[in-house]
Design a protein around this motif. Structure first.
Motif, PDB file in Angstrom:
ATOM      1  N   THR A   1       0.930  -1.186  -0.137  1.00 20.90           N
ATOM      2  CA  THR A   1       0.074   0.044   0.053  1.00 20.90           C
ATOM      3  C   THR A   1       0.789   1.364  -0.101  1.00 20.90           C
ATOM      4  N   THR A   2       1.872   1.230   0.862  1.00 24.49           N
ATOM      5  CA  THR A   2       2.723   2.472   0.781  1.00 24.49           C
ATOM      6  C   THR A   2       3.499   2.504  -0.447  1.00 24.49           C
ATOM      7  N   ALA A   3       4.091   1.488  -0.998  1.00 25.61           N
ATOM      8  CA  ALA A   3       5.096   1.515  -2.251  1.00 25.61           C
ATOM      9  C   ALA A   3       3.654   2.063  -3.409  1.00 25.61           C
ATOM     10  N   LEU A   4       2.542   1.515  -3.376  1.00 21.29           N
ATOM     11  CA  LEU A   4       1.881   1.978  -4.557  1.00 21.29           C
ATOM     12  C   LEU A   4       1.453   3.833  -4.420  1.00 21.29           C
ATOM     13  N   GLN A   5       1.922   4.338  -3.377  1.00 19.66           N
ATOM     14  CA  GLN A   5       1.614   5.816  -3.279  1.00 19.66           C
ATOM     15  C   GLN A   5       2.746   6.305  -4.088  1.00 19.66           C
ATOM     16  N   PHE A   6       4.006   5.798  -4.346  1.00 16.15           N
ATOM     17  CA  PHE A   6       5.175   6.299  -5.145  1.00 16.15           C
ATOM     18  C   PHE A   6       5.711   5.547  -6.231  1.00 16.15           C
ATOM     19  N   ILE A   7       4.958   4.432  -6.517  1.00 11.17           N
ATOM     20  CA  ILE A   7       5.095   3.840  -7.982  1.00 11.17           C
ATOM     21  C   ILE A   7       4.937   4.813  -9.129  1.00 11.17           C
ATOM     22  N   PRO A   8       3.979   5.584  -9.217  1.00  7.13           N
ATOM     23  CA  PRO A   8       3.856   6.386 -10.116  1.00  7.13           C
ATOM     24  C   PRO A   8       4.859   7.481 -10.637  1.00  7.13           C
ATOM     25  N   TYR A   9       5.610   7.704  -9.515  1.00  6.26           N
ATOM     26  CA  TYR A   9       6.791   8.719  -9.861  1.00  6.26           C
ATOM     27  C   TYR A   9       7.789   7.925 -10.709  1.00  6.26           C
ATOM     28  N   LEU A  10       7.816   6.539 -11.228  1.00  2.59           N
ATOM     29  CA  LEU A  10       8.743   6.223 -12.062  1.00  2.59           C
ATOM     30  C   LEU A  10       8.175   6.621 -13.381  1.00  2.59           C
ATOM     31  N   VAL A  11       6.954   6.634 -13.529  1.00  2.30           N
ATOM     32  CA  VAL A  11       6.400   6.808 -14.933  1.00  2.30           C
ATOM     33  C   VAL A  11       6.020   8.247 -14.788  1.00  2.30           C
ATOM     34  N   ILE A  12       5.209   8.974 -14.342  1.00  7.35           N
ATOM     35  CA  ILE A  12       4.386  10.222 -14.437  1.00  7.35           C
ATOM     36  C   ILE A  12       5.548  11.214 -14.319  1.00  7.35           C
ATOM     37  N   THR A  13       6.409  10.959 -13.448  1.00  3.96           N
ATOM     38  CA  THR A  13       7.410  12.350 -12.886  1.00  3.96           C
ATOM     39  C   THR A  13       8.208  12.869 -14.061  1.00  3.96           C
TER      40      THR A  13
END
Length: 419
Positions: A56-68
């Protein structure tokens, strides 16, 4: 070849930045409740396993890999204030919907994870825009003070956010989500009043997207101080997130703290961040920036070693020891962030601010996602106490590497200057 036209700069005061600062304070409060609220919802409301809480915690930050990386290019091509405003508004609506589902008893793990993932994507977009706006809104020569003010808001919300998340969850899971939605809505309303008084026309470029996309990474690669800072922030975030994720589980399941007490511990520890943000600009005149960076991140890296030493059996002792640890950790990290952010803003031209922020955000926050996943692996293989000790060792080793590289970089720069 791309031509960039720079609009005439007009003298500005703090009015525009301060309006933006108020808006960002609401958004930071929402983000702090969000960061703690999602894992606590997973652990306490949905009763998920340790690995699922870490996921759950990891899913908050995974989009940074693609979106940022994409966000950096967008931020340098569009109206930055409006982009940040839109991200606030959409996040508010998203969390409002999740709160309604929780209130109706329909919030499941897949629904929570979907919400976390979408919120993380919007967080990635907003964070790049937020960093890129600082040089545009701060008065000339006031970038360090502007960064200090933003860090002060973040520190205050770190005091309020975790405590509020724990207290709201003690009443009802949907209250956490409603509170986050309300804060994002206020942030969107307040930023409507912000105008950019001094705008250097950003690179609304005819340059191919791929080449423009890589400009931030090229700039970091060519600037030694920036890539050393990037490496340290990446490693620190990886091990720091592992420590925090593991500590929440350790506190709840081994030390016997409630979710409200965990929130209070994290909030009380952020008092050090408030002090750090208030005094950070003064350090630059007292000592060299290199010394400040090393001493501050050293404090943040070493103090978490006390966490795995907390004994079981006394709730009061556990809360006191952990609060003191997070207090010193927060002080050091905030001082480091103020000065490292200022270095980044001063070294890069305005038309690259979005893409430079994207490089740092992509690397730093993707390492947060990996760190949370690493915490889950450790928790499944080892005891929680031993797992925290392993993550703390990683913090110390990364600090030693940073000290070596930064000292060597500054020494080489002095030799080059004399030559």
């Amino acid at each position: 070849m791309t031509s960039t036209t720079t609009a005439p700069e007009t003298p500005v005061g703090w009015g525009a930045f301060n309006r933006y600062w108020v808006s960002q304070s609401f958004a930071q409060a929402a983000g702090q409740v969000l960061n703690v609220g999602f894992p606590l919802l997973a652990a306490e409301f949905l009763k998920l396993r340790p690995s699922e809480v870490a996921a759950t915690t990891a899913l908050q930050f995974i989009p940074y890999l693609v979106i940022t990386p994409i966000a950096g290019l967008i931020v340098d091509r569009v109206h930055r204030v409006r982009l940040v405003q839109l991200s606030h508004a959409v996040r508010g609506l998203l969390l409002l919907g999740a709160g309604l589902l929780a209130g109706a008893g329909h919030l499941t793990a897949p629904v929570l994870w979907g919400t976390v993932l979408l919120a993380g994507a919007l967080n990635a977009l907003a964070s790049v825009g937020t960093m890129a706006l600082v040089p545009d809104l701060a008065p000339e020569g006031g970038v360090a003070k502007a960064n200090s003010r933003l860090q002060l808001s973040m520190s205050v919300t770190q005091v309020i956010g975790p405590s509020l998340a724990g207290l709201l969850l003690a009443f009802s899971g949907d209250l956490v989500l409603f509170a986050i939605a309300a804060a994002f809505a206020l942030a969107a309303v307040m930023i409507m009043r912000t105008r950019v008084p001094r705008v250097a026309d950003t690179d609304r470029t005819r340059e191919p997207w791929l080449r423009s996309f890589a400009a931030g990474a090229r700039f970091v690669r060519q600037t030694t101080t920036l890539w050393v800072l990037l490496l340290q922030m990446t490693l620190f975030n990886f091990f720091e997130q592992a420590v925090i994720t593991l500590f929440m589980l350790f506190a709840l399941r081994d030390l016997g703290l409630t979710s409200a007490q965990v929130g209070l511990v994290l909030g009380a520890g952020a008092v050090g961040s408030v002090v750090g943000a208030a005094v950070a600009p003064r350090f630059k005149t007292a000592k060299g920036v290199t010394q400040i960076l090393i001493l501050s991140i050293g404090l943040a890296s070493v103090t978490p070693v006390l966490l795995p030493l907390i004994p079981q059996g006394s709730t009061v002792l556990a809360m006191v020891m952990s609060s003191i640890t997070f207090c010193f950790y927060g002080f050091g990290l905030t001082v480091f962030n103020v000065h490292s952010n200022t270095i980044r803003h001063e070294l890069a031209p305005r038309e690259l601010q979005g893409r430079l922020a994207a490089v740092f955000r992509t690397s730093a926050f993707s390492s947060v996602a990996l760190g949370a996943g690493f915490a889950g692996v450790l928790a499944e293989a080892l005891s929680l106490r031993t797992s925290i000790a392993c993550a703390c060792l990683g913090l110390i080793l990364s600090f030693c590497l940073f000290t070596l590289l930064l000292t060597r970089t500054q020494r080489d720069a002095r030799v080059t200057t004399r030559t």
